[in-house]
Write a protein that holds these residues in place. Structure first.
Motif: not given
Length: 263
Positions: A165-177
């Motif tokens: 749950g730490f800040d920055t612990f869920c990178p998402l991207g680079p887009w939604i297909e």
């Protein structure tokens, strides 16, 4: 259709607030009016070069990120666990979300921070108790995720909230297909140029229809909520300063760096 969320330099004349757009090709973004999850695809009479903008996480969940644990048999085995008989779910806070090329911050509480490559589902409308046969009705699209985990804290706590749950612990991207359909596409994680995780999406124990049905029978899902669908074997530590890339064939590549450990 690939939906991006981004900021642009003020001199371009589109303001400084985050915007949404449709990635038309490798270097052109058609700017949209509002958030397409809520407003639909409403184009403005403006296009920008991809090279002129900064991509952000393509969705900032208004409510929650729901995660599926041990959803690949080989990962369950490497965690010394049996294959679950039903989905194991946990939640990451929306404050853990960052976008492509942003830095994963190594918290001072942890001595080991791991990568976990995952396919992410973006929910498109409020829904509850969705039958598996109607799962497509509630999906806006798919993106890539890294379920970053403080592995030592996960083992210490016996539950996963702090470790994931730490800040920055869920990178998402680079887009939604919006037109992606999970089948036998390859999913991988590459650390400093070396492949560490590699599998196919069809190896998931619980498929997307089952996941949507199960999760929506536990909790109401809201537009912009994200579901992470589990990681294959090969999880491992990310050294300070490492570059980690998550890739899925036909969906793209999500790359982030890891900071030095916070002292």
């Amino acid at each position: 259709m690939r939906i991006v969320r981004f900021t642009a330099p003020v001199e371009i004349g589109v303001g400084s607030d985050p915007l949404f757009g449709v990635l038309n090709d490798k270097d052109s973004i058609l700017v949209l009016r509002g958030d397409p999850i809520y407003s639909g695809i409403i184009p403005q009479d403006k296009s920008l070069k991809l090279s002129d903008v900064k991509l952000l996480a393509p969705v900032l969940p208004r409510s929650k990120v729901v995660c599926i644990g041990k959803n690949y048999a080989d990962h369950a085995a490497e965690m010394d666990s049996v294959v679950p008989s039903e989905p194991i779910i946990f939640i990451k806070p929306n404050t853990s979300v960052i976008g492509p090329n942003e830095v994963i911050i190594w918290p001072k509480m942890s001595e080991r921070v791991d990568h976990e490559a995952e396919l992410a589902v973006v929910i498109g409308r409020i829904c509850k108790e969705v039958p598996a046969a109607k799962y497509k009705d509630v999906i806006f699209g798919y993106t890539l995720a890294n379920d970053v985990t403080a592995r030592d804290l996960q083992k210490k706590d016996g539950q996963w909230s702090r470790a994931k749950g730490f800040d920055t612990f869920c990178p998402l991207g680079p887009w939604i297909e919006t037109e992606f359909e999970p089948k036998d596409q390859k999913i991988s994680a590459t650390l400093n140029g070396q492949v560490k995780q590699s599998a196919i999406l069809s190896a998931m124990i619980f498929k997307i229809p089952q996941i949507i049905e199960f999760v929506s029978n536990v909790m109401t899902l809201l537009p912009g909520d994200v579901i992470l669908t589990g990681t294959p074997a090969g999880i491992g530590a990310m050294p300070a300063g490492a570059t980690i890339s998550v890739a899925i064939d036909g969906l793209g590549t999500l790359t982030n760096k890891v900071s030095a450990r916070v002292q």
